[in-house]
Design a protein around this motif. Structure first.
Motif, PDB file in Angstrom:
ATOM      1  N   MET A   1      26.220  22.118  41.998  1.00  0.00           N
ATOM      2  CA  MET A   1      26.014  21.196  43.105  1.00  0.00           C
ATOM      3  C   MET A   1      27.358  20.927  43.778  1.00  0.00           C
ATOM      4  N   ASP A   2      27.371  20.855  45.060  1.00  0.00           N
ATOM      5  CA  ASP A   2      28.559  20.533  45.843  1.00  0.00           C
ATOM      6  C   ASP A   2      28.949  19.071  45.614  1.00  0.00           C
ATOM      7  N   TYR A   3      30.254  18.807  45.567  1.00  0.00           N
ATOM      8  CA  TYR A   3      30.692  17.433  45.307  1.00  0.00           C
ATOM      9  C   TYR A   3      30.208  16.466  46.379  1.00  0.00           C
ATOM     10  N   ARG A   4      30.046  16.935  47.594  1.00  0.00           N
ATOM     11  CA  ARG A   4      29.577  16.053  48.672  1.00  0.00           C
ATOM     12  C   ARG A   4      28.154  15.570  48.400  1.00  0.00           C
ATOM     13  N   GLN A   5      27.323  16.480  47.939  1.00  0.00           N
ATOM     14  CA  GLN A   5      25.954  16.110  47.573  1.00  0.00           C
ATOM     15  C   GLN A   5      25.971  15.122  46.408  1.00  0.00           C
ATOM     16  N   ARG A   6      26.844  15.388  45.421  1.00  0.00           N
ATOM     17  CA  ARG A   6      26.892  14.540  44.237  1.00  0.00           C
ATOM     18  C   ARG A   6      27.337  13.125  44.571  1.00  0.00           C
ATOM     19  N   ILE A   7      28.416  12.989  45.368  1.00  0.00           N
ATOM     20  CA  ILE A   7      28.890  11.634  45.659  1.00  0.00           C
ATOM     21  C   ILE A   7      27.873  10.872  46.506  1.00  0.00           C
ATOM     22  N   ARG A   8      27.149  11.572  47.363  1.00  0.00           N
ATOM     23  CA  ARG A   8      26.102  10.915  48.149  1.00  0.00           C
ATOM     24  C   ARG A   8      24.959  10.476  47.237  1.00  0.00           C
ATOM     25  N   GLU A   9      24.544  11.376  46.354  1.00  0.00           N
ATOM     26  CA  GLU A   9      23.450  11.095  45.424  1.00  0.00           C
ATOM     27  C   GLU A   9      23.775   9.884  44.540  1.00  0.00           C
ATOM     28  N   VAL A  10      24.969   9.861  43.994  1.00  0.00           N
ATOM     29  CA  VAL A  10      25.380   8.759  43.123  1.00  0.00           C
ATOM     30  C   VAL A  10      25.427   7.459  43.920  1.00  0.00           C
ATOM     31  N   ARG A  11      26.010   7.513  45.098  1.00  0.00           N
ATOM     32  CA  ARG A  11      26.096   6.300  45.941  1.00  0.00           C
ATOM     33  C   ARG A  11      24.714   5.755  46.251  1.00  0.00           C
ATOM     34  N   GLU A  12      23.811   6.628  46.662  1.00  0.00           N
ATOM     35  CA  GLU A  12      22.459   6.188  47.010  1.00  0.00           C
ATOM     36  C   GLU A  12      21.683   5.694  45.791  1.00  0.00           C
ATOM     37  N   ASP A  13      21.829   6.375  44.661  1.00  0.00           N
ATOM     38  CA  ASP A  13      21.139   5.952  43.429  1.00  0.00           C
ATOM     39  C   ASP A  13      21.572   4.563  42.980  1.00  0.00           C
ATOM     40  N   ILE A  35      33.603  12.429  54.963  1.00  0.00           N
ATOM     41  CA  ILE A  35      33.732  13.125  53.679  1.00  0.00           C
ATOM     42  C   ILE A  35      32.363  13.622  53.224  1.00  0.00           C
ATOM     43  N   GLU A  36      31.368  12.748  53.240  1.00  0.00           N
ATOM     44  CA  GLU A  36      30.030  13.151  52.799  1.00  0.00           C
ATOM     45  C   GLU A  36      29.445  14.250  53.689  1.00  0.00           C
ATOM     46  N   ASP A  37      29.757  14.215  54.971  1.00  0.00           N
ATOM     47  CA  ASP A  37      29.210  15.196  55.917  1.00  0.00           C
ATOM     48  C   ASP A  37      30.016  16.486  56.021  1.00  0.00           C
ATOM     49  N   GLY A  38      31.169  16.533  55.372  1.00  0.00           N
ATOM     50  CA  GLY A  38      31.955  17.759  55.363  1.00  0.00           C
ATOM     51  C   GLY A  38      32.969  17.892  56.474  1.00  0.00           C
ATOM     52  N   ARG A  39      33.189  16.839  57.231  1.00  0.00           N
ATOM     53  CA  ARG A  39      34.191  16.904  58.293  1.00  0.00           C
ATOM     54  C   ARG A  39      35.585  16.571  57.784  1.00  0.00           C
ATOM     55  N   SER A  40      35.652  15.964  56.590  1.00  0.00           N
ATOM     56  CA  SER A  40      36.935  15.648  55.940  1.00  0.00           C
ATOM     57  C   SER A  40      36.826  16.006  54.468  1.00  0.00           C
ATOM     58  N   GLU A  41      37.967  16.233  53.860  1.00  0.00           N
ATOM     59  CA  GLU A  41      38.015  16.543  52.430  1.00  0.00           C
ATOM     60  C   GLU A  41      38.286  15.271  51.639  1.00  0.00           C
ATOM     61  N   LEU A  42      37.745  15.213  50.445  1.00  0.00           N
ATOM     62  CA  LEU A  42      38.014  14.108  49.526  1.00  0.00           C
ATOM     63  C   LEU A  42      39.289  14.438  48.763  1.00  0.00           C
ATOM     64  N   LYS A  43      40.275  13.578  48.854  1.00  0.00           N
ATOM     65  CA  LYS A  43      41.534  13.785  48.146  1.00  0.00           C
ATOM     66  C   LYS A  43      41.320  13.530  46.659  1.00  0.00           C
ATOM     67  N   ILE A  44      42.097  14.209  45.824  1.00  0.00           N
ATOM     68  CA  ILE A  44      41.959  14.076  44.377  1.00  0.00           C
ATOM     69  C   ILE A  44      42.172  12.628  43.932  1.00  0.00           C
ATOM     70  N   ASP A  45      43.106  11.922  44.546  1.00  0.00           N
ATOM     71  CA  ASP A  45      43.333  10.518  44.194  1.00  0.00           C
ATOM     72  C   ASP A  45      42.090   9.674  44.476  1.00  0.00           C
ATOM     73  N   ASP A  46      41.406   9.990  45.569  1.00  0.00           N
ATOM     74  CA  ASP A  46      40.188   9.263  45.915  1.00  0.00           C
ATOM     75  C   ASP A  46      39.038   9.628  44.977  1.00  0.00           C
ATOM     76  N   ASN A  55      32.403   4.859  36.818  1.00  0.00           N
ATOM     77  CA  ASN A  55      32.518   5.173  35.390  1.00  0.00           C
ATOM     78  C   ASN A  55      31.830   6.502  35.077  1.00  0.00           C
ATOM     79  N   LEU A  56      32.178   7.510  35.865  1.00  0.00           N
ATOM     80  CA  LEU A  56      31.625   8.855  35.687  1.00  0.00           C
ATOM     81  C   LEU A  56      32.760   9.862  35.528  1.00  0.00           C
ATOM     82  N   GLY A  57      32.522  10.866  34.716  1.00  0.00           N
ATOM     83  CA  GLY A  57      33.505  11.916  34.499  1.00  0.00           C
ATOM     84  C   GLY A  57      33.753  12.726  35.755  1.00  0.00           C
ATOM     85  N   ILE A  58      34.954  13.236  35.866  1.00  0.00           N
ATOM     86  CA  ILE A  58      35.337  14.001  37.053  1.00  0.00           C
ATOM     87  C   ILE A  58      34.521  15.287  37.173  1.00  0.00           C
TER      88      ILE A  58
END
Length: 79
Positions: A1-13, A35-46, A55-58
Motif C-alpha cells: 500500500m502507498d504511504y499516502r493511502q495509509r496515512i489517509r486511511e489511519v486519519r479517517e479511521d 501530501i495525501e493527494d500526492g502534490r507534496s512529499e511527506l518528510k521523514i521527520d513528519d 503510536n504506529l510503527g514506521i
C-alpha cells in the motif's frame, strides 16, 4: 500500500480532520492535503511525528507492511 493511502486511511479511521493532522506536523490543512493527494512529499521527520502521534510503527504507516505495529519507544523516553 502507498504511504499516502495509509496515512489517509489511519486519519479517517481515527476521525481526525486534515487540519488536525496538519497541526501535528506544522502544516496547514491545504499543505497536509497536498501530501495525501500526492502534490507534496511527506518528510521523514513528519512521518516520525505521525508515528508518535498515532503510536504506529514506521513500517506500517509508511505502507511497507500491512501488520499494524506500535511505535518503538526508546527506554529513555519511557520515564
Amino acid at each position: 500500500m502507498d504511504y499516502r493511502q495509509r496515512i489517509r486511511e489511519v486519519r479517517e479511521d481515527r476521525d481526525f480532520t486534515q487540519k488536525q493532522i496538519g497541526a501535528v506536523i506544522n502544516k496547514s490543512q491545504q499543505g497536509y492535503n497536498h501530501i495525501e493527494d500526492g502534490r507534496s512529499e511527506l518528510k521523514i521527520d513528519d512521518l516520525i511525528k505521525l508515528c508518535k502521534f498515532y503510536n504506529l510503527g514506521i513500517e506500517y504507516l509508511s505502507g511497507v507492511s500491512d501488520i499494524e505495529t506500535k511505535f518503538y519507544k526508546d527506554k529513555k523516553e519511557k520515564k
